[in-house]
Write an enzyme that holds these catalytic residues in place. Structure first.
Site, mmCIF file in Angstrom:
data_model
loop_
_atom_site.group_PDB
_atom_site.id
_atom_site.type_symbol
_atom_site.label_atom_id
_atom_site.label_comp_id
_atom_site.label_asym_id
_atom_site.label_seq_id
_atom_site.Cartn_x
_atom_site.Cartn_y
_atom_site.Cartn_z
ATOM 1 N N ASP A 127 70.718 51.555 106.776
ATOM 2 C CA ASP A 127 69.489 50.780 106.999
ATOM 3 C C ASP A 127 69.660 49.723 108.088
ATOM 4 O O ASP A 127 68.667 49.196 108.602
ATOM 5 C CB ASP A 127 69.065 50.089 105.692
ATOM 6 C CG ASP A 127 68.688 51.081 104.610
ATOM 7 O OD1 ASP A 127 68.443 52.253 104.941
ATOM 8 O OD2 ASP A 127 68.648 50.681 103.434
ATOM 9 N N GLY A 170 65.039 53.517 104.581
ATOM 10 C CA GLY A 170 64.800 52.118 104.964
ATOM 11 C C GLY A 170 63.813 51.532 103.979
ATOM 12 O O GLY A 170 62.607 51.579 104.216
HETATM 13 O O1 F6P Z 1 71.807 52.998 101.586
HETATM 14 C C1 F6P Z 1 70.519 52.445 101.657
HETATM 15 C C2 F6P Z 1 69.546 53.489 101.314
HETATM 16 O O2 F6P Z 1 69.834 54.528 102.169
HETATM 17 C C3 F6P Z 1 68.067 53.155 101.380
HETATM 18 O O3 F6P Z 1 67.423 53.290 102.594
HETATM 19 C C4 F6P Z 1 67.500 54.088 100.343
HETATM 20 O O4 F6P Z 1 66.307 53.579 99.829
HETATM 21 C C5 F6P Z 1 68.552 54.082 99.322
HETATM 22 O O5 F6P Z 1 69.756 53.938 99.996
HETATM 23 C C6 F6P Z 1 68.605 55.294 98.420
HETATM 24 O O6 F6P Z 1 69.618 55.086 97.501
HETATM 25 P P1 F6P Z 1 70.051 56.066 96.340
HETATM 26 O O7 F6P Z 1 70.954 57.068 96.973
HETATM 27 O O8 F6P Z 1 70.777 55.185 95.383
HETATM 28 O O9 F6P Z 1 68.817 56.676 95.807
#
Ligand code: F6P
Length: 340
Positions: A127, A170
């Site tokens: 991000d 993001g």
């Molecule tokens: O690492 C940040 C991010 O990529 C965000 O943009 C996204 O919302 C989130 O991780 C998703 O996370 P997870 O894999 O825990 O669902």
């Protein structure tokens, strides 16, 4: 000295390059021993670790993910976990712990540092929203993947005369959306920094389609409508992140019904976090890793490695975790200036 290292939060390309650089420079330059904690702060709380060596970090420079595993576990949210983290660090005789993470993992350091642990942060997140550093490890690779996707969507959009909505990650900042949207030549870019008016977006697309037969809209998963303009509530996942595809589908269906254009949604999701890091990410990861080990031996504590122009410097961990780095107005203006 005995150094600890953990990787926490969402994974990203370049984490293994950080680990490798830390281990090589710690062993090679200072004769240190490096202990890797598994699955972020959870491994420190539970004493789950492995000793890392030059041999065990061989051939990982170009690999994705993290060889230590990761999680979104924050000690402060689990009873007694802060005490257990402090105990583990004492028992393992850790002189300094290198915390590789985004704002969540780095922010979770505060109570641990408050208990006297010596912590050095290394920013990573696709991000790119960690404060006080121009870049975080993983962003360059994700930007490349998202841009490549927008590039590829162009030809199919044009062949079918379609409106293509591409949702990128993001959840609080639009670095990927604006970056990939501008670099990939999207026609509309929707980022969390600027709530959008769906009526205005539809009108600009109708205007564009008087001359062109297709459009590409890049939308960040955390983009939000101007209050009162569109019925939409972000769907939060269990760890506070956003459920992929929700805003993308809402924008697609609304634009389709307001313009009558045939449309499709592409949700890039975790594809953006996978695979081999770009050369720029490998380089940044390696520079951060070496600089962090040097900083430990210079006596640093409570700081985070940061990229400032051509230099690596160290900034206060408290200040760096006091908020989120948003896309600046100048770049948002660039995104708007080129559209439709
Ligand atoms: O690492 C940040 C991010 O990529 C965000 O943009 C996204 O919302 C989130 O991780 C998703 O996370 P997870 O894999 O825990 O669902």
């Amino acid at each position: 000295m005995r150094l600890g290292i953990l990787t926490g939060g969402g994974d990203c390309p370049g984490l293994n390059a950080v680990i490798r650089a830390v281990v090589r420079s710690a062993e090679g330059c200072y004769g240190d021993t490096v202990i890797g904690y598994r699955h972020g702060w959870h491994g420190v709380a539970e004493g789950d670790s492995i000793e890392l060596t030059g041999a065990s970090t061989h051939a990982v420079l170009d690999t994705g993910g993290t060889m230590l595993g990761t999680s979104r576990y924050h000690p402060a949210s689990h009873e007694g976990a802060t005490d257990r983290v402090v105990d583990t660090l004492e028992r393992d005789r850790i002189g300094a712990l290198l915390v590789v993470g985004g704002d969540g993992t780095l922010g979770a350091s505060r109570p641990i540092a408050g208990r006297g642990a010596r912590l050095i942060g290394i920013p990573k997140t696709i991000d790119n929203d960690v404060l006080m550093t121009e870049r975080s490890v993983g962003f360059d690779t994700a930007l490349w993947i998202a841009t490549e996707a927008v590039d590829r969507v162009h030809t199919t959009a044009e062949s079918h005369d379609r409106l293509m909505v591409v949702e990128v990650m993001g959840h609080r900042s639009g670095w990927l959306a604006v970056g990939a949207g501008v670099a990939g030549g999207a026609h509309v870019i929707l980022a969390p920094e600027e709530p959008f008016d769906i009526g205005e977006v539809a009108a600009s697309l109708r205007h564009r389609h008087q001359r062109e037969s297709f459009s590409i809209v890049v939308v960040a998963e955390g983009a939000v409508p101007v209050p009162g303009t569109l019925d939409f509530a972000p769907v939060e996942g269990p760890t506070g992140t956003i459920t992929a595809g929700a805003i993308g589908e809402r924008v697609r269906s609304e634009l389709a019904s307001r313009t009558g254009f045939e449309s499709r949604l592409v949700v890039l999701g975790h594809v953006q976090r996978g695979g081999s890091p770009t050369p720029a990410d490998r380089l940044l990861a390696t520079r951060f890793g070496v600089a962090a080990v040097d900083a430990v031996h210079d006596g640093a504590a409570g700081v985070m490695a940061a990229l400032a122009g051509d230099a690596i410097r160290f900034v206060g961990l408290d200040e760096a975790t006091s908020g989120i780095k948003m896309v600046p107005k100048e770049l948002l203006h660039v995104a708007r200036a080129l559209l439709v």
